[in-house]
Design a protein around this motif. Structure first.
Motif, mmCIF file in Angstrom:
data_model
loop_
_atom_site.group_PDB
_atom_site.id
_atom_site.type_symbol
_atom_site.label_atom_id
_atom_site.label_comp_id
_atom_site.label_asym_id
_atom_site.label_seq_id
_atom_site.Cartn_x
_atom_site.Cartn_y
_atom_site.Cartn_z
ATOM 1 N N PRO A 36 60.458 15.445 7.107
ATOM 2 C CA PRO A 36 60.452 15.667 8.568
ATOM 3 C C PRO A 36 60.734 14.371 9.357
ATOM 4 O O PRO A 36 61.420 14.423 10.390
ATOM 5 C CB PRO A 36 59.039 16.177 8.838
ATOM 6 C CG PRO A 36 58.632 16.817 7.545
ATOM 7 C CD PRO A 36 59.234 15.969 6.485
ATOM 8 N N PHE A 37 60.243 13.252 8.869
ATOM 9 C CA PHE A 37 60.514 11.985 9.552
ATOM 10 C C PHE A 37 61.978 11.609 9.432
ATOM 11 O O PHE A 37 62.601 11.130 10.401
ATOM 12 C CB PHE A 37 59.632 10.867 8.964
ATOM 13 C CG PHE A 37 58.170 11.021 9.275
ATOM 14 C CD1 PHE A 37 57.647 10.493 10.439
ATOM 15 C CD2 PHE A 37 57.328 11.717 8.425
ATOM 16 C CE1 PHE A 37 56.307 10.636 10.738
ATOM 17 C CE2 PHE A 37 55.994 11.854 8.710
ATOM 18 C CZ PHE A 37 55.473 11.315 9.870
ATOM 19 N N LEU A 38 62.500 11.836 8.242
ATOM 20 C CA LEU A 38 63.907 11.487 8.038
ATOM 21 C C LEU A 38 64.814 12.383 8.877
ATOM 22 O O LEU A 38 65.847 11.952 9.395
ATOM 23 C CB LEU A 38 64.260 11.603 6.547
ATOM 24 C CG LEU A 38 63.459 10.697 5.611
ATOM 25 C CD1 LEU A 38 63.904 10.924 4.165
ATOM 26 C CD2 LEU A 38 63.612 9.237 5.989
ATOM 27 N N GLU A 39 64.401 13.634 9.024
ATOM 28 C CA GLU A 39 65.209 14.549 9.845
ATOM 29 C C GLU A 39 65.186 14.132 11.321
ATOM 30 O O GLU A 39 66.179 14.277 12.045
ATOM 31 C CB GLU A 39 64.680 15.971 9.691
ATOM 32 C CG GLU A 39 64.969 16.559 8.312
ATOM 33 C CD GLU A 39 64.275 17.884 8.088
ATOM 34 O OE1 GLU A 39 63.502 18.310 9.003
ATOM 35 O OE2 GLU A 39 64.467 18.501 7.012
ATOM 36 N N LEU A 40 64.048 13.585 11.796
ATOM 37 C CA LEU A 40 63.978 13.075 13.166
ATOM 38 C C LEU A 40 64.953 11.929 13.388
ATOM 39 O O LEU A 40 65.515 11.767 14.481
ATOM 40 C CB LEU A 40 62.555 12.583 13.474
ATOM 41 C CG LEU A 40 61.509 13.653 13.823
ATOM 42 C CD1 LEU A 40 60.138 13.022 13.927
ATOM 43 C CD2 LEU A 40 61.873 14.364 15.135
ATOM 44 N N LYS A 60 64.113 10.747 23.746
ATOM 45 C CA LYS A 60 62.706 10.435 24.023
ATOM 46 C C LYS A 60 61.778 11.264 23.127
ATOM 47 O O LYS A 60 60.779 10.763 22.593
ATOM 48 C CB LYS A 60 62.381 10.723 25.490
ATOM 49 C CG LYS A 60 63.028 9.779 26.486
ATOM 50 C CD LYS A 60 62.704 10.225 27.914
ATOM 51 C CE LYS A 60 63.441 9.352 28.929
ATOM 52 N NZ LYS A 60 63.152 9.783 30.320
ATOM 53 N N ASP A 61 62.080 12.539 22.967
ATOM 54 C CA ASP A 61 61.249 13.417 22.119
ATOM 55 C C ASP A 61 61.233 12.942 20.668
ATOM 56 O O ASP A 61 60.189 13.001 19.983
ATOM 57 C CB ASP A 61 61.768 14.851 22.193
ATOM 58 C CG ASP A 61 61.435 15.524 23.518
ATOM 59 O OD1 ASP A 61 60.535 14.999 24.218
ATOM 60 O OD2 ASP A 61 62.061 16.546 23.846
ATOM 61 N N LYS A 62 62.392 12.477 20.221
ATOM 62 C CA LYS A 62 62.457 12.006 18.825
ATOM 63 C C LYS A 62 61.555 10.786 18.609
ATOM 64 O O LYS A 62 60.781 10.704 17.660
ATOM 65 C CB LYS A 62 63.891 11.676 18.433
ATOM 66 C CG LYS A 62 64.752 12.904 18.180
ATOM 67 C CD LYS A 62 66.039 12.545 17.488
ATOM 68 C CE LYS A 62 66.839 13.791 17.110
ATOM 69 N NZ LYS A 62 67.994 13.486 16.271
ATOM 70 N N PHE A 63 61.684 9.792 19.544
ATOM 71 C CA PHE A 63 60.831 8.607 19.428
ATOM 72 C C PHE A 63 59.357 8.972 19.560
ATOM 73 O O PHE A 63 58.492 8.504 18.796
ATOM 74 C CB PHE A 63 61.210 7.563 20.495
ATOM 75 C CG PHE A 63 62.288 6.627 20.051
ATOM 76 C CD1 PHE A 63 62.024 5.652 19.092
ATOM 77 C CD2 PHE A 63 63.568 6.713 20.585
ATOM 78 C CE1 PHE A 63 63.031 4.783 18.692
ATOM 79 C CE2 PHE A 63 64.573 5.846 20.176
ATOM 80 C CZ PHE A 63 64.314 4.877 19.225
ATOM 81 N N LYS A 64 59.092 9.845 20.539
ATOM 82 C CA LYS A 64 57.705 10.219 20.782
ATOM 83 C C LYS A 64 57.119 10.958 19.576
ATOM 84 O O LYS A 64 55.982 10.692 19.137
ATOM 85 C CB LYS A 64 57.638 11.096 22.027
ATOM 86 C CG LYS A 64 56.225 11.442 22.455
ATOM 87 C CD LYS A 64 56.265 12.262 23.748
ATOM 88 C CE LYS A 64 54.845 12.627 24.163
ATOM 89 N NZ LYS A 64 54.848 13.431 25.419
ATOM 90 N N THR A 65 57.905 11.901 19.048
ATOM 91 C CA THR A 65 57.433 12.662 17.872
ATOM 92 C C THR A 65 57.244 11.754 16.669
ATOM 93 O O THR A 65 56.234 11.850 15.941
ATOM 94 C CB THR A 65 58.433 13.781 17.527
ATOM 95 O OG1 THR A 65 58.595 14.643 18.656
ATOM 96 C CG2 THR A 65 57.947 14.588 16.320
ATOM 97 N N PHE A 66 58.210 10.889 16.428
ATOM 98 C CA PHE A 66 58.097 9.965 15.289
ATOM 99 C C PHE A 66 56.842 9.112 15.419
ATOM 100 O O PHE A 66 56.060 8.964 14.479
ATOM 101 C CB PHE A 66 59.340 9.075 15.204
ATOM 102 C CG PHE A 66 59.282 8.103 14.049
ATOM 103 C CD1 PHE A 66 59.752 8.460 12.803
ATOM 104 C CD2 PHE A 66 58.735 6.826 14.204
ATOM 105 C CE1 PHE A 66 59.690 7.584 11.731
ATOM 106 C CE2 PHE A 66 58.668 5.936 13.130
ATOM 107 C CZ PHE A 66 59.146 6.322 11.892
#
Length: 610
Positions: A500-504, A529-535
């Protein structure tokens, strides 16, 4: 011519003279011969007369000679009869004559003198027993009374001598002391004991000597073995946790016992009549053997109590002891058979010990297979106590593989466990352990990653022990590869958790008219922004959780972290560096919580509860 005639005449006269002399000599000899013949005739007459007179004399003397022979025979018979009468009279008085010496005992009058008196009494008893006179019967009774007193004295002397010389005689029979004094001590005992082979059933018999012998030698044997008996329970118990193979005092106890029994058999056969020797031997060894068996049963019970406390150290001692006892019982097989039922009790102890050990193997296998332990799962996924304990037990068992091989070969079917060797048992236990660990991991059902770490830790621990310890000699190559495959599968499964992290971080580059688009739409900026925030949020949460997990093996932990870094850091760095140059927020630092270095440092904190 005239001279020739004169010579012939002269020669004729000489011959005539010689002839005359010969005639005269012949006549003289004829007369002498006639005289000799006359004398011979007279001598013949005289001899004939003398022969006739001798014949007459012989005919006169022969009746007298025959009478003389009869008289001589009668005299000899009378002499023998008087001698027999004197002997009989002396036999009647012998008991009274010899009793003072008999009462003094052999130690006072000397053994040789004493035995001469005993032999005289025996001769008298033998003679009088063959007579039919009432007086003879009374004399036999008196002699038997004195002989009984003599044998009591001899028994007392034998007891005293045996007690004083037991150690010396032991050393002689073991070849430690071959001095003249030791030989004389044994000869002295044999001389006394030999007197008990001739007694009648109504007197002090060989059974009395057996009783005396067994009392003295039993006490001596018990005293000799008592230090080993005491040490076998105290010393073995103290060193059970640091036990070295072959160092059990009970092993020394067993060896010394059997050597002492061998000496005892040799001595009893020298001192006790054959018909009583075996019985005497069995009576003598009874007390010492009871103490030995008691100590053996005590060890089994101590091991049983230890296992109830989940302590296995006493069992290793028991296996080692059984191996040595089995070897010694084969070496002294004839001796044990001579001991009869008492010797059979040693074999029964071996069987009891073997049965207890085999029961342990069954219980160990069943406990692991059925997950009977009540140990709770750790919160950090470290190596389970069942795994470490089982591996430690298996490694120690391999030290006694020969003994265990022998037990399994004799009992290949052992309850639910059917193996023929120590190695096969170890493999069966390891397979059961893997299945149990898989079952235990389900206790982490709400934490699948922790379940993976738990299995990875345990499988890696098993594999490492199999390859770097004594277990390497016992585990088949196929099973080794199976463990390696399990470790590899769990590593791969853990790495899959990072997908999941790699997919982000999988990013799409926006292109406008053939060039990289620097200005993003609002929707594109929100997506970044969502990608950074989620990661950041997911990684922080993962770090918070997996910091509490443990991978105790340093090499394995380093390998897992390296694998994570190898995939995660390059992708994050590209993603991070790319959006450093693209404006997607008025406050981009808010989203750049990690750079390459800080992310690496954060990953290093995984599995480090400290």
């Amino acid at each position: 011519m005239r001279s020739l005639l004169a010579n012939n005449a002269s020669r004729i006269r000489e011959l005539e003279l010689a002839l005359e002399r010969d005639v005269e000599e012949l006549e003289a000899r004829q007369k002498a011969l006639e005289k000799v013949g006359s004398l011979a005739e007279k001598m013949t007459t005289m001899l004939t007369s003398f022969d006739n007179r001798l014949g007459s004399l012989e005919r006169s003397i022969l009746p007298i000679h025959r009478s003389t022979q009869k008289i001589t025979l009668l005299y000899d018979n009378l002499t023998k009869a008087l001698g027999s009468i004197e002997t009989i009279i002396s036999y009647y008085d012998l008991s009274a004559q010899e009793e003072p010496n008999i009462l003094k005992g052999p130690n006072e009058v000397g053994l040789e003198v004493y035995l001469k008196s005993v032999n005289k009494l025996r001769e008298a008893r033998t003679f009088l027993s063959q007579q039919r006179y009432k007086s003879s019967e009374r004399a036999v009774v008196q002699i038997n009374e004195v002989l009984k007193k003599a044998l009591i004295q001899l028994d007392a002397s034998f007891k005293k001598s045996l007690a004083a010389s037991s150690s010396v005689v032991d050393d002689l029979l073991r070849g430690k002391d071959t001095s003249a004094a030791a030989i004389e001590a044994l000869h002295h005992l044999q001389t006394i004991s030999g007197q008990f082979a001739f007694t009648d059933s109504d007197m002090v018999s060989a059974s009395k000597l057996v009783e005396t012998y067994s009392q003295v030698r039993s006490a001596h044997l018990s005293k000799l073995l008592q230090p080993l008996h005491a040490a076998s329970s105290t010393l073995d118990q103290k060193k059970s946790s640091t036990y070295t193979k072959g160092s059990s005092v009970y092993i020394d106890y067993t060896k010394e016992l059997l050597q002492s029994l061998k000496t005892e058999r040799e001595l009893v056969q020298k001192l006790i009549v054959k018909s009583h020797a075996q019985n005497g031997f069995q009576q003598t060894i009874a007390t010492a053997l009871d103490a030995y068996l008691e100590a053996g049963e005590g060890m089994i019970n101590r091991a049983r109590r230890s296992l109830q406390r989940k302590e296995v150290s006493d069992l290793y001692i028991l296996i080692d002891i059984l191996e040595h006892i089995t070897k010694y019982t084969k070496e002294y097989e004839g001796l044990i058979a001579y001991a009869g039922p008492r010797g059979g009790e040693i074999l029964e102890l071996c069987a009891h010990c073997k049965g207890f050990i085999m029961q342990f193997f069954r219980d160990l296998y069943d406990d692991i297979k059925n997950d009977s332990s009540k140990q709770s799962l750790s919160t950090d996924g470290t190596v389970h106590e069942l795994t470490s304990t089982t591996l430690n037990i298996l490694k120690r068992l391999l030290e006694y593989s020969e003994a265990i091989d022998s037990m399994f070969s004799e009992n290949p079917s052992n309850g639910n466990l059917s193996v023929v060797s120590c190695s096969a048992f170890i493999e069966a236990v390891l397979i059961a352990l893997v299945n149990t660990l898989e079952s235990k991991s389900k206790g982490y059902s709400k934490k699948p990653t922790l379940a993976l770490i738990f299995l990875l830790n345990n499988y890696h621990y098993i594999l490492k022990n199999v390859r770097t310890s004594i277990l390497a000699n016992a585990v088949d190559k196929d099973l080794d590869e199976h463990f390696e495959k399990l470790v590899t599968e769990k590593k791969r499964a853990y790495q899959d958790g990072w997908k999941p992290f790699l997919e982000l971080l999988m990013d799409t580059t926006y292109v406008d008219k053939g060039a990289v688009q620097k200005t993003l739409t609002k929707q594109q900026r929100e997506l970044i922004k969502d990608k950074f925030k989620t990661f950041n949020n997911d990684f922080d949460e993962l770090l918070k959780v997996q910091k509490t997990y443990t991978i105790p093996d340093i090499e394995l932990r380093a390998e897992i972290i390296k694998d994570v870094k190898t995939v995660l850091i390059p992708m994050y760095s590209r993603f991070h560096d790319k959006y450093r140059t693209i404006e997607f927020s008025k406050n981009p630092e808010k989203f750049f919580k990690y750079d390459k270095g800080s992310l690496e440092n954060a990953v290093e904190k995984f599995f480090d509860s400290s």
